[in-house]
Design a protein around this motif. Structure first.
Motif, PDB file in Angstrom:
ATOM      1  N   SER A 146      14.752  -4.952  -1.184  1.00 37.53           N
ATOM      2  CA  SER A 146      14.137  -4.633  -2.478  1.00 37.53           C
ATOM      3  C   SER A 146      12.823  -5.366  -2.659  1.00 37.53           C
ATOM      4  CB  SER A 146      15.114  -4.981  -3.613  1.00 37.53           C
ATOM      5  OG  SER A 146      16.302  -4.226  -3.504  1.00 37.53           O
ATOM      6  N   VAL A 170       9.068  -3.696  -3.144  1.00 38.56           N
ATOM      7  CA  VAL A 170       8.089  -4.043  -4.179  1.00 38.56           C
ATOM      8  C   VAL A 170       6.730  -4.340  -3.544  1.00 38.56           C
ATOM      9  CG1 VAL A 170       7.487  -5.735  -5.942  1.00 38.56           C
ATOM     10  CG2 VAL A 170       9.827  -4.870  -5.798  1.00 38.56           C
ATOM     11  N   THR A 199       5.186  -1.209  -2.435  1.00 41.65           N
ATOM     12  CA  THR A 199       4.694  -0.413  -3.561  1.00 41.65           C
ATOM     13  C   THR A 199       3.262  -0.819  -3.911  1.00 41.65           C
ATOM     14  OG1 THR A 199       6.913  -0.108  -4.474  1.00 41.65           O
ATOM     15  CG2 THR A 199       5.071   0.153  -5.990  1.00 41.65           C
ATOM     16  N   VAL A 206      11.403  -0.338  -9.268  1.00 45.85           N
ATOM     17  CA  VAL A 206      11.378  -1.714  -9.773  1.00 45.85           C
ATOM     18  C   VAL A 206      12.329  -1.911 -10.960  1.00 45.85           C
ATOM     19  CG1 VAL A 206       9.950  -3.523 -10.770  1.00 45.85           C
ATOM     20  CG2 VAL A 206       9.076  -2.162  -8.851  1.00 45.85           C
ATOM     21  N   LEU A 266      16.857  -7.297  -7.912  1.00 46.88           N
ATOM     22  CA  LEU A 266      15.629  -8.102  -8.008  1.00 46.88           C
ATOM     23  C   LEU A 266      15.812  -9.268  -8.972  1.00 46.88           C
ATOM     24  CD1 LEU A 266      12.882  -5.317  -7.997  1.00 46.88           C
ATOM     25  CD2 LEU A 266      13.376  -6.959  -6.186  1.00 46.88           C
TER      26      LEU A 266
END
Length: 418
Positions: free
Chosen positions: A374, A378, A381, A407, A416
């Protein structure tokens, strides 16, 4: 509701007698276990805990009660209208009342002294049955809850995971977010059943029994709620017993035999119900259970499903179409994180965390890997946003939208968060 009963006469030379009774068109089958030759015996109907159960699951206790002069009816739990996703406590209570009526018709039984015994889920059902009929003379509960089923389940799941040394976001996800989604999605029947109004309405005496090391029902809360709610009560706590009043060392293991004194206490209490109320000190709990709150509209199950489908499509399309390195990295890490989360979620629900392997820093390895994926998604991204700003292509735009949606989704599900 009309409860039709057909009772078969007991064999002349046997202590057991088969019975059948009906509720709502469903025929239920049971056995009365009683001392041979008894007359004017008190009667006890045993109401099941959650899940599938046959009469044999309670035969050992029924025989112990029979040896103390109690005619005990054990029966096979209904399968029609009862599953992981469908159940009605009102229907189960009516099943118990049909059993009470069958037992009261037995020639060896005193119809004025027939009560119900309920374990765990039966601790919700048995008092409900008593509240609906004055034919029920008394109530005995084991490991009963004073809180709602969803609240109890959340507390129990957290106990199971902490026993495996898990902590942090995984525990919060499994014991709160996941439970709230199941309830909101309508796949947790009777999740918000409130036992307190029923307990307050009871006029029958209640014998409530708990194991101090119960890890499925919050016992300290239950004792306090029963003490405050039930008018005529006898509440007892067994120090080295678990949920079913089996002997235990930690609440999770089950040693041979029941807690010393449990079976004898039920026998003496049923024969001579005390005129006044009394209660043991509530056992200590490591933590209190927490009410399971309804979903906010932004958490709705349908919205969660829509976001999940969008993430799978966006990351899957980005992985197939290729492109710049940040985009490929986002597609790969995002897709793996989403699919991996679904697998972990299923494993938690089916194995209570036991299938997740070694635990490091409070996180099982699969969860730790998902959190690292994860974080990678991010970072990817951000890189994909820079690539999209330069190229402004539809493929990068869809993939970037997936990364942006990922997110808050990952934060919500704990991927996260610490």
């Amino acid at each position: 509701m009309v409860l039709a009963v057909t009772a078969l006469a007991p064999p002349a030379s046997a202590a057991d007698g088969d019975v059948t009774f009906q509720n709502g068109g469903v025929t239920l089958h049971g056995t009365v276990v009683a001392p041979p030759g008894g007359t004017k015996l008190p009667g006890l109907v045993m109401v099941h805990g959650s899940g599938a159960h046959s009469r044999e699951d309670y035969r050992d206790q029924a025989e112990a009660f029979a040896r103390q002069g109690i005619a005990t009816l054990i029966y096979d739990k209904r399968t029609e209208g009862y599953s992981q996703f469908e159940r009605s406590y009102a229907t189960l209570a009516d099943d118990a009342l049909a059993a009470v009526e069958a037992l009261r018709k037995r020639p060896e039984v005193d119809p004025a002294r027939v009560g119900v015994w309920g374990l765990s889920e039966g601790g919700w059902v048995a008092p409900l049955a008593a509240s609906k009929s004055s034919d029920v003379a008394f109530v005995v509960t084991l490991g009963a809850n004073g809180v709602q089923p969803a609240q109890q389940q959340a507390w129990a799941i957290e106990n199971q995971l902490r026993r495996l040394d898990m902590d942090g976001s995984l525990v919060r996800m499994a014991s709160s977010t996941m439970i709230r989604q199941l309830v909101g999605g309508g796949v947790f029947p009777e999740a918000h059943y409130d036992p307190v109004p029923v307990l307050k309405s009871l006029r029958q005496p209640v014998l409530g029994l708990w194991g101090a090391k119960d890890v499925l029902t919050p016992p300290g809360e239950a004792v306090r709620i029963f003490q405050d709610s039930v008018a005529h009560h006898t509440l007892r706590v067994f120090p080295d017993a678990q949920h079913q009043l089996r002997r235990t060392t930690d609440g999770f293991d089950k040693l041979p035999g029941y807690a010393p004194g449990y079976l004898e206490l039920v026998g003496t209490w049923v024969h001579d119900v005390p005129a006044t109320s009394s209660a043991d000190q509530p056992p200590a709990q490591d933590r209190q259970s927490v009410e399971v709150t309804p979903l906010h509209w932004s958490e709705s199950t349908w919205l969660q499903l829509a976001v999940l489908v969008f993430l799978l499509l966006a990351f899957g399309w980005g992985l197939v179409r290729g492109g710049a390195r940040p985009a490929r990295w986002l597609a790969a890490t995002g897709l793996l994180a989403v699919l991996g989360f679904l697998v972990v979620d299923v494993l938690i629900q089916t194995t209570m965390g036991k299938g997740l392997g070694p635990v490091i820093l409070g996180r099982p390895l699969p969860w730790l890997a998902l959190q690292l994926l994860s974080l990678g998604a991010v970072a990817a991204t951000i890189g994909t946003a820079a690539a999209w700003w330069r190229a402004r292509t539809l493929r990068l735009g869809v993939l970037l939208a997936g990364g942006v949606a990922f997110v808050p989704w990952a934060i919500y599900w704990g991927l996260l968060t610490p």
